[in-house]
Motif scaffolding. Structure first.
Motif, short mmCIF file in Angstrom:
data_model
loop_
_atom_site.label_atom_id
_atom_site.label_comp_id
_atom_site.label_asym_id
_atom_site.label_seq_id
_atom_site.Cartn_x
_atom_site.Cartn_y
_atom_site.Cartn_z
N LEU A 117 36.31 41.59 25.75
CA LEU A 117 36.45 40.80 26.96
C LEU A 117 37.64 39.84 26.90
O LEU A 117 38.35 39.65 27.90
N GLU A 118 37.88 39.22 25.76
CA GLU A 118 39.03 38.30 25.66
C GLU A 118 40.33 39.07 25.82
O GLU A 118 41.27 38.59 26.47
N ASP A 119 40.41 40.27 25.22
CA ASP A 119 41.61 41.10 25.39
C ASP A 119 41.77 41.53 26.85
O ASP A 119 42.88 41.65 27.36
N SER A 120 40.64 41.77 27.53
CA SER A 120 40.70 42.14 28.93
C SER A 120 41.29 41.00 29.77
O SER A 120 42.08 41.24 30.69
N LEU A 121 40.92 39.76 29.44
CA LEU A 121 41.49 38.61 30.14
C LEU A 121 43.00 38.58 29.99
O LEU A 121 43.74 38.35 30.96
N VAL A 122 43.47 38.81 28.76
CA VAL A 122 44.91 38.77 28.49
C VAL A 122 45.63 39.82 29.33
O VAL A 122 46.67 39.55 29.96
N ALA A 123 45.07 41.04 29.38
CA ALA A 123 45.72 42.12 30.12
C ALA A 123 45.72 41.84 31.62
O ALA A 123 46.72 42.07 32.32
N ALA A 124 44.61 41.33 32.16
CA ALA A 124 44.55 41.03 33.59
C ALA A 124 45.54 39.92 33.95
O ALA A 124 46.21 39.97 35.00
N ARG A 125 45.64 38.91 33.09
CA ARG A 125 46.58 37.82 33.36
C ARG A 125 48.03 38.31 33.28
O ARG A 125 48.90 37.83 34.01
N ARG A 126 48.28 39.26 32.37
CA ARG A 126 49.62 39.84 32.28
C ARG A 126 49.96 40.58 33.57
O ARG A 126 51.08 40.46 34.09
N ALA A 127 49.00 41.33 34.11
CA ALA A 127 49.23 42.05 35.37
C ALA A 127 49.53 41.08 36.49
O ALA A 127 50.44 41.31 37.32
N LEU A 128 48.81 39.96 36.54
CA LEU A 128 49.03 38.97 37.59
C LEU A 128 50.36 38.23 37.42
O LEU A 128 51.00 37.84 38.40
N ALA A 129 50.76 38.04 36.16
CA ALA A 129 52.06 37.40 35.93
C ALA A 129 53.19 38.29 36.42
O ALA A 129 54.20 37.81 36.96
N LEU A 130 53.02 39.61 36.24
CA LEU A 130 54.04 40.56 36.69
C LEU A 130 54.02 40.74 38.20
O LEU A 130 55.06 40.98 38.82
N ARG A 131 52.81 40.63 38.79
CA ARG A 131 52.68 40.82 40.24
C ARG A 131 51.66 39.80 40.76
O ARG A 131 50.46 40.10 40.85
N PRO A 132 52.09 38.60 41.08
CA PRO A 132 51.15 37.53 41.46
C PRO A 132 50.28 37.86 42.68
O PRO A 132 49.21 37.27 42.84
N GLU A 133 50.73 38.78 43.52
CA GLU A 133 49.96 39.13 44.71
C GLU A 133 49.00 40.29 44.46
O GLU A 133 48.42 40.85 45.41
N PHE A 134 48.74 40.63 43.21
CA PHE A 134 47.96 41.80 42.82
C PHE A 134 46.46 41.48 42.91
O PHE A 134 45.85 40.97 41.97
N ALA A 135 45.83 41.78 44.04
CA ALA A 135 44.42 41.42 44.26
C ALA A 135 43.49 42.14 43.29
O ALA A 135 42.51 41.56 42.81
N GLU A 136 43.77 43.41 43.00
CA GLU A 136 42.91 44.17 42.08
C GLU A 136 42.90 43.53 40.69
O GLU A 136 41.87 43.51 40.01
N ALA A 137 44.04 43.02 40.25
CA ALA A 137 44.10 42.37 38.94
C ALA A 137 43.29 41.08 38.94
O ALA A 137 42.66 40.72 37.94
N ALA A 138 43.30 40.35 40.06
CA ALA A 138 42.48 39.14 40.16
C ALA A 138 41.00 39.48 40.03
O ALA A 138 40.22 38.75 39.42
N ILE A 139 40.60 40.62 40.61
CA ILE A 139 39.21 41.06 40.48
C ILE A 139 38.89 41.42 39.03
O ILE A 139 37.83 41.06 38.50
N ASN A 140 39.80 42.13 38.37
CA ASN A 140 39.56 42.47 36.96
C ASN A 140 39.45 41.22 36.11
O ASN A 140 38.65 41.17 35.16
N LEU A 141 40.26 40.22 36.41
CA LEU A 141 40.15 38.95 35.71
C LEU A 141 38.77 38.34 35.94
O LEU A 141 38.10 37.89 35.00
N GLY A 142 38.34 38.34 37.20
CA GLY A 142 37.02 37.80 37.52
C GLY A 142 35.90 38.56 36.83
O GLY A 142 34.93 37.96 36.34
N ASN A 143 36.03 39.89 36.75
CA ASN A 143 34.99 40.70 36.11
C ASN A 143 34.83 40.36 34.63
O ASN A 143 33.72 40.27 34.11
N ALA A 144 35.96 40.17 33.93
CA ALA A 144 35.89 39.80 32.51
C ALA A 144 35.29 38.41 32.34
O ALA A 144 34.46 38.17 31.45
N LEU A 145 35.69 37.47 33.19
CA LEU A 145 35.14 36.12 33.11
C LEU A 145 33.64 36.11 33.41
O LEU A 145 32.88 35.36 32.79
N LEU A 146 33.21 36.97 34.34
CA LEU A 146 31.79 37.07 34.66
C LEU A 146 31.01 37.54 33.44
O LEU A 146 29.94 37.00 33.12
#
Length: 662
Positions: free
Chosen positions: A136-165
């Motif tokens: 899960l911690e690695d998943s957070l890192v990957a989702a945040r990397r996706a959002l850093a590359l594409r800040p408007e990436f809604a699917e990545a925000a959901i993946n971030l939320g899923n790992a935090l959940l």
């Protein structure tokens, strides 16, 4: 998870006859002319079978057509020819996620991000695979990397939320889901994530509004989430209606189970043959199998498809046929076992809570009674639930947190944990002792048969929210369940009892992660339970304890069968006195309840045999039937004596009946 449909690089080869065909295939596919596109691509590959671009396009087409294994073969062939094809790595990973092969998917996404570190889509997909693997911690890192590359990436925000959940970080998860909602208004998946976080934070009104917003967008997940929330809040009528929209393994209920027959709508249509299908884990099966006797009482002939390891546990008390796979037969209807509450129109007030509706094997119960022995107040412990990464890990508690229970005088902690979680036994505090039942405990092919038998000899079961909680409740054993603050729907909110299991008590975290407070409360409650307890040897009777129990079972049979009111009054008076004596002396609970049931069964058979013998005498019939009945009296009395002897040894009775035969 959208796959790319064109090779993401310019073709280095010079034009050939295959190239126009490949280009035409791509154009036709984009125009929705799939048959023509496949025909053109086949022609291109016949001319140029080693074209990486055409192979990638073929893999994409096959994936879209629901042929993932064939698609993977195309992608692998393309990668053999050109290992630098990012799109082939990424699309392979997406197919492997759909096939529930997350470890292989992660390898594919790792290759994609290594080749193209700025590919936000590949990083996002990598986050999903890591979450499914429990990283899960690695998943957070990957989702945040996706959002850093594409800040408007809604699917990545959901993946971030899923790992935090999954990490039980609800406030942070809520922020991530709301970010996704802001990036893409009207995004049903983001609304459902927001609703889940709100529900787990206890903000039920806001959660309901979010689920309803997703439902209005046509989201099946929104309907199911709303249903579970309504069940949590006690609205079973609407809740079970919404629960029908639940997903199984990424599919709708009908698709996952196979739709062969009409859905059973409940009792009332006369004699029917109904196929009942298992749709969840062992705990759900145990909870909802209580409805099969109700089906039988309504004249329904049920065939229950359930895991073979449950057959031995269920078959002694659950009517109907148990099978491992759906038989090749015709049925009037079918239904998932978890849909039976809806079919019976169950409300909070009408939950069929009669227990026990499962029973322990008498021979196994006697064996475990002898092995465990009568000493102390025996508490069975289960602390770890399903280890699957996608399961709710926050439901489990560390075994060491239960140490306060073991400090109470006379309490014996006995592990019922099997497999995953047993490693915690090696790292307990020095003062904490937990007994283990041995390597042979539930080591065979049948699930829970030893657990059920051992429970019959325990004074209490303490467990996390897992299948053992349902088993103890179904056996009507005293069971205390340690629940996280945002417990699953079936445990509802705030209450400390369960409408499903009369012998269950619920202990809830006052806040997230607060297991210390849970077990402090349990220790206090257990101390109160132990205070009036007296040793079993204090039962006052000028006979063996086995004789007391035997007499109680006989009086209960007489109470049921005696017609004369005066005689019934005398029976009731004697029975109350003996039951009070047994209660005061501690001759109740644990293995004695199972042995009492066995004595009751034997004594009922003896009653029936003696009635039949009297009929033979009145009719002057002293032939083979009379002889067989008379001989059965000897056999039944031998069983009766053996059960009484087991009770006497269990309680170390000062008086023990002895028998001798010439």
């Amino acid at each position: 998870m959208r796959r790319s449909n064109l090779a993401e690089r310019p073709a280095p080869d010079p034009p050939s006859d295959a190239d126009p065909l490949y280009a035409e295939a791509c154009r036709l596919w984009a125009a929705g002319r799939r048959g023509d596109a496949i025909q053109r691509l086949d022609a291109a590959l016949r001319l140029k079978p080693d074209s990486p671009d055409a192979l990638v396009m073929g893999g994409y087409m096959l994936g879209e057509l629901g042929r993932p294994e064939a698609a993977l073969r195309f992608y692998r062939r393309a990668l053999d020819l050109d290992p630098l094809l990012v799109v082939a790595h990424a699309n392979s990973g997406k197919l492997l996620v759909e096939l529930r092969r997350p470890a292989e998917a992660l390898e594919a996404f790792d290759a994609a991000v290594a080749l193209k570190p700025a590919d936000a889509d590949a990083w996002n997909c990598r986050a999903g695979a890591l979450r499914e693997l429990g990283r899960l911690e690695d998943s957070l890192v990957a989702a945040r990397r996706a959002l850093a590359l594409r800040p408007e990436f809604a699917e990545a925000a959901i993946n971030l939320g899923n790992a935090l959940l999954k990490l039980d970080r609800m406030e942070d998860a809520l922020k991530a889901y709301r970010r996704a909602c802001a990036l893409r208004p009207g995004y049903a998946a983001a609304l459902c994530g927001e609703a889940l976080a709100l529900r787990n934070l206890g903000r039920y009104g806001e959660a309901l509004a979010a689920f309803e917003a997703a439902e209005a967008l046509g989201s099946r997940e929104g309907v199911a989430g709303k249903g579970c929330l309504l069940l949590t809040l006690g609205d079973f009528t609407r809740g079970f209606e919404g629960y029908e929209a639940r997903w199984l393994s990424g599919k709708s209920l009908a698709d996952a189970l196979g739709k062969r027959f009409p859905t059973w709508s409940g009792p009332g249509s006369g004699q029917e043959r109904v196929l009942v299908l298992n749709d969840h884990g062992l705990g759900d099966t145990i909870q909802f199998v209580r409805y099969l006797p109700l089906m039988a009482a309504a004249g329904v002939e049920a065939t229950f498809v359930c895991p073979p390891n449950l057959h031995r546990l269920l078959k002694s008390t659950i009517p109907g046929r148990l099978v491992e796979t759906p038989p090749d037969e015709s049925f009037d209807a079918q239904i998932a076992v978890s849909s039976l509450p809806r079919a019976f129109r169950t409300s909070l007030e009408t939950v069929p809570a009669t227990a026990p509706y499962l029973s322990a094997d008498l021979a196994l119960a006697a064996r475990w009674a002898e092995r465990i022995g009568p000493a102390g107040f025996k508490v069975g412990m289960v602390w770890q639930g399903n280890p699957h990464p996608e399961a709710d890990r926050a439901r489990s508690f560390p075994l060491a947190a239960a140490a306060p229970l073991g400090t109470l005088p006379g309490v014996r902690l006995i592990s019922l944990q099997k497999g995953y979680g047993e490693e915690q036994l090696a790292g307990l505090p020095r003062a904490m002792r937990v007994e283990t039942p041995g390597e042979d405990f539930d080591s065979g092919p049948d699930a829970f048969v030893d657990t059920a038998a051992l429970m019959a000899h325990l004074d209490l079961v303490v467990t996390c929210d897992t299948s053992v909680a349902h088993l103890a409740g179904a056996l009507a054993r005293p069971v205390w369940v340690a629940l996280k603050s945002d417990a699953e729907w079936r445990w509802m909110t705030e209450r400390d009892d369960s409408p499903w299991y009369p012998t269950m008590r619920l202990f809830r975290q006052p806040r997230r992660g607060a297991w210390t407070e849970v077990f402090a409360a349990m220790a206090g409650a257990l101390s109160e339970t132990l205070a009036p307890r007296r040793p079993a040897q204090a039962a006052r009777a000028p006979c063996s304890i086995g004789d007391v129990v035997d007499r109680i079972t006989i009086l209960r049979i007489k109470r049921e069968r005696m017609i004369d009111e005066d005689k019934r009054a005398n029976i009731e008076r004697e029975l109350r006195l003996l039951e009070a004596e047994a209660q005061e002396g501690g001759v109740v609970g644990g293995a004695v309840d199972v042995l009492t049931d066995g004595l009751a069964e034997v004594n009922a058979q003896l009653w029936d045999v003696e009635d039949a013998l009297r009929v033979c005498e009145r009719q002057g019939e002293f032939g083979p039937r009379f002889v067989a009945l008379a001989r059965s009296v000897y056999a039944l009395n031998d069983q009766r004596a053996a059960l009484k002897l087991t009770i006497n040894r269990l309680f170390e009775s000062a008086l023990i009946e002895e028998k001798s035969y010439g």
